[in-house]
Scaffold this motif. Structure first.
Motif, PDB file in Angstrom:
ATOM      1  N   SER A 192     -27.721  48.959  52.256  1.00 60.29           N
ATOM      2  CA  SER A 192     -28.662  47.965  52.752  1.00 60.29           C
ATOM      3  C   SER A 192     -30.048  48.210  52.165  1.00 60.29           C
ATOM      4  O   SER A 192     -30.721  49.163  52.519  1.00 60.29           O
ATOM      5  CB  SER A 192     -28.722  48.047  54.286  1.00 60.29           C
ATOM      6  OG  SER A 192     -29.863  47.392  54.773  1.00 60.29           O
ATOM      7  N   ASN A 202     -32.626  46.463  52.644  1.00 58.85           N
ATOM      8  CA  ASN A 202     -33.614  46.230  53.688  1.00 58.85           C
ATOM      9  C   ASN A 202     -33.894  47.498  54.470  1.00 58.85           C
ATOM     10  O   ASN A 202     -35.043  47.827  54.761  1.00 58.85           O
ATOM     11  CB  ASN A 202     -33.074  45.188  54.662  1.00 58.85           C
ATOM     12  CG  ASN A 202     -33.840  43.905  54.529  1.00 58.85           C
ATOM     13  OD1 ASN A 202     -34.991  43.911  54.111  1.00 58.85           O
ATOM     14  ND2 ASN A 202     -33.205  42.809  54.883  1.00 58.85           N
ATOM     15  N   THR A 203     -32.818  48.191  54.845  1.00 62.20           N
ATOM     16  CA  THR A 203     -32.984  49.439  55.576  1.00 62.20           C
ATOM     17  C   THR A 203     -33.718  50.451  54.705  1.00 62.20           C
ATOM     18  O   THR A 203     -34.591  51.173  55.176  1.00 62.20           O
ATOM     19  CB  THR A 203     -31.617  50.004  55.996  1.00 62.20           C
ATOM     20  OG1 THR A 203     -30.894  48.976  56.661  1.00 62.20           O
ATOM     21  CG2 THR A 203     -31.774  51.190  56.910  1.00 62.20           C
ATOM     22  N   ARG A 234     -35.930  49.916  52.407  1.00 59.99           N
ATOM     23  CA  ARG A 234     -37.371  49.607  52.393  1.00 59.99           C
ATOM     24  C   ARG A 234     -38.011  49.995  53.707  1.00 59.99           C
ATOM     25  O   ARG A 234     -39.096  50.567  53.742  1.00 59.99           O
ATOM     26  CB  ARG A 234     -37.586  48.119  52.144  1.00 59.99           C
ATOM     27  CG  ARG A 234     -37.459  47.795  50.699  1.00 59.99           C
ATOM     28  CD  ARG A 234     -38.002  46.436  50.342  1.00 59.99           C
ATOM     29  NE  ARG A 234     -37.398  46.082  49.078  1.00 59.99           N
ATOM     30  CZ  ARG A 234     -36.324  45.332  48.965  1.00 59.99           C
ATOM     31  NH1 ARG A 234     -35.792  44.789  50.033  1.00 59.99           N
ATOM     32  NH2 ARG A 234     -35.794  45.105  47.803  1.00 59.99           N
ATOM     33  N   TYR A 235     -37.326  49.657  54.788  1.00 55.52           N
ATOM     34  CA  TYR A 235     -37.848  49.939  56.132  1.00 55.52           C
ATOM     35  C   TYR A 235     -38.140  51.420  56.307  1.00 55.52           C
ATOM     36  O   TYR A 235     -39.102  51.815  56.951  1.00 55.52           O
ATOM     37  CB  TYR A 235     -36.812  49.438  57.141  1.00 55.52           C
ATOM     38  CG  TYR A 235     -36.836  50.059  58.518  1.00 55.52           C
ATOM     39  CD1 TYR A 235     -37.733  49.628  59.491  1.00 55.52           C
ATOM     40  CD2 TYR A 235     -35.929  51.054  58.854  1.00 55.52           C
ATOM     41  CE1 TYR A 235     -37.733  50.175  60.753  1.00 55.52           C
ATOM     42  CE2 TYR A 235     -35.917  51.611  60.114  1.00 55.52           C
ATOM     43  CZ  TYR A 235     -36.824  51.179  61.066  1.00 55.52           C
ATOM     44  OH  TYR A 235     -36.809  51.726  62.311  1.00 55.52           O
ATOM     45  N   ILE A 236     -37.300  52.245  55.702  1.00 58.63           N
ATOM     46  CA  ILE A 236     -37.429  53.672  55.902  1.00 58.63           C
ATOM     47  C   ILE A 236     -38.371  54.291  54.876  1.00 58.63           C
ATOM     48  O   ILE A 236     -38.729  55.449  54.964  1.00 58.63           O
ATOM     49  CB  ILE A 236     -36.008  54.310  55.873  1.00 58.63           C
ATOM     50  CG1 ILE A 236     -35.908  55.369  56.933  1.00 58.63           C
ATOM     51  CG2 ILE A 236     -35.622  54.816  54.512  1.00 58.63           C
ATOM     52  CD1 ILE A 236     -35.863  54.781  58.318  1.00 58.63           C
ATOM     53  N   GLY A 237     -38.788  53.473  53.905  1.00 57.91           N
ATOM     54  CA  GLY A 237     -39.762  53.966  52.937  1.00 57.91           C
ATOM     55  C   GLY A 237     -39.169  54.476  51.646  1.00 57.91           C
ATOM     56  O   GLY A 237     -39.798  55.242  50.932  1.00 57.91           O
ATOM     57  N   ILE A 238     -37.949  54.055  51.342  1.00 56.40           N
ATOM     58  CA  ILE A 238     -37.362  54.421  50.056  1.00 56.40           C
ATOM     59  C   ILE A 238     -37.838  53.410  49.017  1.00 56.40           C
ATOM     60  O   ILE A 238     -37.823  52.210  49.265  1.00 56.40           O
ATOM     61  CB  ILE A 238     -35.814  54.391  50.140  1.00 56.40           C
ATOM     62  CG1 ILE A 238     -35.316  55.496  51.068  1.00 56.40           C
ATOM     63  CG2 ILE A 238     -35.188  54.545  48.752  1.00 56.40           C
ATOM     64  CD1 ILE A 238     -33.821  55.450  51.328  1.00 56.40           C
ATOM     65  N   VAL A 269     -44.648  52.395  53.107  1.00 59.16           N
ATOM     66  CA  VAL A 269     -44.122  53.100  54.271  1.00 59.16           C
ATOM     67  C   VAL A 269     -44.297  54.608  54.124  1.00 59.16           C
ATOM     68  O   VAL A 269     -44.741  55.301  55.040  1.00 59.16           O
ATOM     69  CB  VAL A 269     -42.623  52.764  54.473  1.00 59.16           C
ATOM     70  CG1 VAL A 269     -42.060  53.542  55.637  1.00 59.16           C
ATOM     71  CG2 VAL A 269     -42.441  51.280  54.684  1.00 59.16           C
ATOM     72  N   MET A 299     -31.593  46.228  59.155  1.00 57.17           N
ATOM     73  CA  MET A 299     -32.851  46.834  58.753  1.00 57.17           C
ATOM     74  C   MET A 299     -33.063  48.208  59.400  1.00 57.17           C
ATOM     75  O   MET A 299     -33.409  49.170  58.737  1.00 57.17           O
ATOM     76  CB  MET A 299     -33.998  45.917  59.127  1.00 57.17           C
ATOM     77  CG  MET A 299     -35.324  46.356  58.578  1.00 57.17           C
ATOM     78  SD  MET A 299     -36.545  45.093  58.935  1.00 57.17           S
ATOM     79  CE  MET A 299     -37.817  45.550  57.776  1.00 57.17           C
TER      80      MET A 299
END
Lengths: 395, 523
Positions: A263, A265-266, A268-272, B334, B354
């Motif tokens: 994913s 999206n995940t 990006r959310y986690i900062g990768i 982030v 997400m």
């Protein structure tokens, strides 16, 4: 009472299919073994029906293809190592859901990098010593492979191009480039002579080999080119297998690859940094393909042509998927493929082409079909509905 | 003559693998011409039971009777032939087709070609029950509620007399819900049996005749709606007395933690989705964010989290609780925000897409926040594994094991995994978007409790919600967004539902310009 529309299933069907959530490793293995046996039985029936030959004899020939002589055995291991190496190269990309089908081109470019270095710096060129040429050869193979791998990754990361088409097309470009060198360095024969092994001035500069004491297949003047370097290739790929396994399973980068693959999206959310991971992973994939090219050119063939990658760039896709991207399972799946390939060649030659290579390929296809098909029985269970109940329903 | 139920389940058992028993010896009836609500916590087996009636699953044991006759439903087609139609939570429509084509799809060849006849029959259905449906409209142009109407009409057109609706109101506005309920009543009057699965207890009380309750896969009881209350239904569902008051501890040690100034965000078409918003969040309080869905809530939170670029002159400052040092978050990624020492917990709206990775297990999902820790090139699996165990234990996550992929868990348990992980980062700012959407009442209260615990620890909590009753009961202040603008901040202790509702739909303080603005476009 309201009248119901008649419907077809007035009674229970004979069985229904239920998803398994837990199956022991042993049971899964048993299913796979049974699948292979079933495939062999079916192949046997087909052999008898079409050719009238004794199927057991045919299977023996197939077995002979890999095991008859030590030399055949070593050749099988050698091919297994090369195929495994390409599969290892593709796997990080696949785990990232980046469909790299450009292994063929990346391997060829890696091999070409090695060959160019050996040719330009060796006996035909600068006459540098082996100790200087070898590291440069390795470096060239890695850089060439990495470049061929990273180009589609950069386009994917920044402009979201389709990596499947892109990597596929890169294969054809690589083939044409190799063809160019084949033309200019073959002296018209279209075959580039073995490099740095001329009759009088054999320096074997840039050759990937173990010292003669360890690998006696290579002893100065009595060199058997096609068998030299077997052991070293195998050792290198064995090390890579372990390395890739732990890289994917235990390293931080391996974890990032899995998250991006599952994913974005995940991720990006986690900062990768997704772009960075795509590019980095394809550099690694390209480097490993480059190493496969190195093993082929500097370790085995000492020359190059457009078929040097042996189609492994594509076969390795099957190897990697069949093994569910687990490097250790890939040892088994690449053995399976190489064993079947070697067996079919032997079969064709031993039966004077009664069973030609096309027919052998039909048999291979049947076996692979069964092996893939048996996954259904590993994931699902067939539940037979009890007789008694069905009778009751009929009554 | 004895009354024959429309549907009768007898001793139905269904298991998935050896560990999960979704339904255990369920025996219950659905009468003709009634609306029955099927109630239960997340993962109590409601949907599984209905899937057996609609032919998606097959029971391991037990029988199903329809109109008194034993039936064997082996496929959705069998179910249709028996007059059973299910309207799923996720609609099954072809986007590129119009309404009539979607209805014709899968029908007899003779019917498919006869557009006029379909239109006539569909008109008749619509008139009878009071549906509004434009047959020529393409599905991709339809709103969620129009798609739902189409699904129901499609099911009726195929002759369904037993309708199952799985969480039909989850995506509807209150007005749309009222409309849906009125057609359901018309259908009931026509003798149809309707089974409705929902978590919203006030809706259960409003629409149903009887309520059947499942708990952990077992059938508990059926009660008459008129004899039930929110409290009694909750207690039956959970199996214990549940405290239904949301706690709101007093705000202590209030200091500014987050200062948003003139935040403006454009979407990819250049439309302002957040328009000059200035807002502060304080430690030790819960700041509620209300607004019609799509009013900029998502972008606001993502801007704070470093996932959303903002226009220039926008500013989001974080004030460190210890040093009182201010740092600008706009323009940082982030990981850069994390490096600043800002401990931000974010529970996004899209949990599996997400916040978590559906195919990974609990340990690997815990690792998302911690995998970078340490200078080793290898990951530390021990700490996240222990955390997974701890979250499972403390939040009572129902799962076959922590190595089960989280997508296999029910919605409430997925949310517990996500919230548990975010809280474990010991945040100073915690943001949660629609944190209880689709969750049963018990899990919802667990989430409220967890947010309150964070508040008491001095965390600045930002809670985006849709249920006004909850916002008013939980939050200390409520910021109302309307079309991307901040339309007012209310005190959660004194504000009324009407005030919030008014601010959600009507821009104030912006003069003439505001009145011409079409809010419904946003909704």
């Amino acid at each position: 009472m309201t009248i119901m529309k008649k419907h077809k299933s007035e009674r229970d069907p004979l069985f229904h299919v239920v998803r398994r959530t837990d199956i022991s490793f042993g049971k899964a293995m048993l299913i796979r073994v049974l699948a292979v046996l079933a495939a062999l039985v079916l192949c046997g029936i087909i052999i008898v029906l079409i050719t009238g030959e004794n199927p057991f004899e045919m299977y023996k020939y197939m077995f002979d293809g890999s095991f008859k002589t030590p030399r055949k055995f070593w050749a099988m291991l050698q091919d297994l190592a090369l195929l495994l190496c390409v599969a290892l190269a593709l796997t990080p990309a696949f785990k990232m859901r980046f469909w790299n089908i450009g292994g063929e081109g990346q391997v060829l470019m890696g091999g070409l990098g090695a060959l160019i270095t050996m040719k330009l710096l060796g006996d035909d060129g600068a006459h540098l010593p082996h100790a200087v040429i070898l590291p440069l050869t390795i470096l060239a193979a890695i850089v060439f492979g990495a470049i061929w791998g990273v180009i589609p990754a950069i386009f994917k990361a920044f402009w979201n191009t389709n990596e499947t088409l892109f990597t596929l097309m890169m294969n054809y470009i690589a083939i044409q480039i190799v063809l160019y060198f084949q033309f200019i360095w073959s002296g018209g024969s279209n075959t580039i002579p073995i490099v740095n092994a001329g009759r009088e001035t054999s320096t074997y500069a840039g050759w990937l080999r173990l010292p003669a004491e360890i690998d006696p297949s290579f002893t100065g003047s009595t060199v058997v080119p096609s068998s030299s370097g077997f052991l070293l290739n195998i050792i290198i790929v064995a090390v890579l297998t372990v390395a890739v396994f732990f890289y994917l399973r235990n390293s931080k980068q391996g974890y990032e690859i899995s998250v991006v693959g599952e994913s974005e999206n995940t991720a990006r959310y986690i900062g990768i940094n997704v772009k960075k991971v795509i590019i980095r992973t394809m550099i690694i994939s390209g480097i490993l393909c480059g190493i496969a090219g190195l093993l082929i050119v500097a370790g085995t063939d000492h020359t190059i042509d457009t078929n040097s990658a042996r189609g492994y760039g594509f076969t390795a896709i099957l190897v990697s998927w069949l093994a569910k991207f687990n490097p250790f399972y890939m040892i088994l799946t690449s053995f399976l493929i190489v064993f079947l390939q070697k067996g079919s060649i032997e079969l064709a030659s031993k039966t004077n082409n009664i069973i030609n290579s096309n027919f052998a390929e039909v048999l291979i296809a049947i076996i692979i079909f069964f092996i893939i098909g048996c996954e259904f029985f590993i994931n699902y269970k067939i539940m037979f509905n009890p007789r008694k109940k069905r009778k009751e329903a009929e009554a | 003559m004895e009354k024959i139920p429309a549907v009768r389940f007898e001793h139905i058992t269904k298991a998935f693998g050896s560990k999960v028993v979704a339904n255990k010896d369920v025996t219950m009836d659905i009468e003709k011409g009634e609306i029955m609500a099927l109630l239960g916590e997340n993962g109590s087996g409601k949907t599984t039971l209905m899937n057996m009636l609609s032919g998606i699953y097959r029971q391991d044991e037990g029988q199903i009777y329809i109109n008194g006759e034993e039936v064997h439903i082996n496929s959705p087609k069998d179910a249709y032939d028996l007059g059973v139609g299910m309207i799923h939570q996720h609609f099954k429509l072809v986007d590129l087709f119009n309404a009539a084509e979607n209805i014709a799809l899968g029908m007899d060849k003779k019917v498919t070609g006869n557009a006029k006849k379909i239109e006539k029959d569909v008109r008749e259905i619509c008139d009878r029950y009071g549906f509004e449906l434009d047959l020529k409209k393409k599905v991709y142009n339809m709103s969620v509620s129009e798609k739902q109407v189409l699904e129901i009409v499609k099911t009726l057109y195929r002759g369904a007399s037993i309708l199952i609706l799985d969480e039909p109101t989850a995506v509807l506005t209150p007005q749309e819900t009222d409309k849906l309920f009125s057609v359901l009543r018309n259908m009931k009057a026509d003798g149809k049996s309707i089974i409705i699965i929902t978590h919203k207890l006030n809706e259960v009380l409003a629409i149903s005749d009887r309520v059947a309750i499942l708990r952990k896969g077992e059938y508990i009881d059926t009660v008459l709606t008129k004899e039930a209350s929110v409290q009694s239904l909750t207690d039956m569902m959970v199996g214990a007395k549940v405290e239904l008051d949301i706690e709101r501890p007093d705000v202590k040690h209030k200091t500014r933690r987050l200062s948003i100034n003139h935040l403006t965000i454009l979407d990819k078409y250049g439309v302002k989705v957040i328009d000059d918003v200035s807002l502060d969040a304080y430690s030790g309080e819960i700041l509620g964010i209300a607004g019609i869905s799509g009013s900029g809530q998502k972008q606001l939170l993502e801007a704070v989290a470093g996932l959303q670029p903002a226009e220039k002159d926008s500013s989001i400052k974080y004030i460190d609780p210890e040093t009182r040092e201010e740092s600008q978050l706009i323009g940082k990624s982030v990981s850069e925000i994390k490096k600043l020492g800002v401990s931000l917990a974010f529970v996004p709206e899209d949990r599996l897409g997400m916040g978590l990775v559906g195919n990974m297990d609990m340990t690997d999902n815990m690792m998302l926040r911690s995998y970078k820790n340490g200078h080793n090139i290898f990951t530390d699996r021990k700490t996240p594994h222990d955390l997974a165990e701890k979250v499972k234990e403390e939040l009572e996550v129902v799962t076959p094991g922590i190595s089960t992929p989280v997508r296999k868990l029910s919605g409430g348990n997925v949310q517990k995994v996500l919230v548990g992980r975010e809280i474990a980062t010991e945040p100073t700012v915690m943001m949660a978007a629609y944190a209880v959407r689709g969750l049963d009442i018990n899990t919802s209260y667990t989430i409220y409790r967890l947010l309150n615990e964070q508040k008491k620890k001095g965390v600045a909590v930002i809670y985006v919600g849709e249920d006004l009753d909850v916002l008013l009961a939980l939050c200390d202040r409520i910021a109302v967004l309307c079309g991307g603008r901040l339309n007012g901040i209310l005190d959660g202790r004194t504000a009324t539902k009407e005030e919030v509702g008014y601010l959600m739909t009507k821009l104030i303080d912006y003069g003439q310009e505001a009145e011409t603005y079409d809010y419904h476009e946003e909704a």
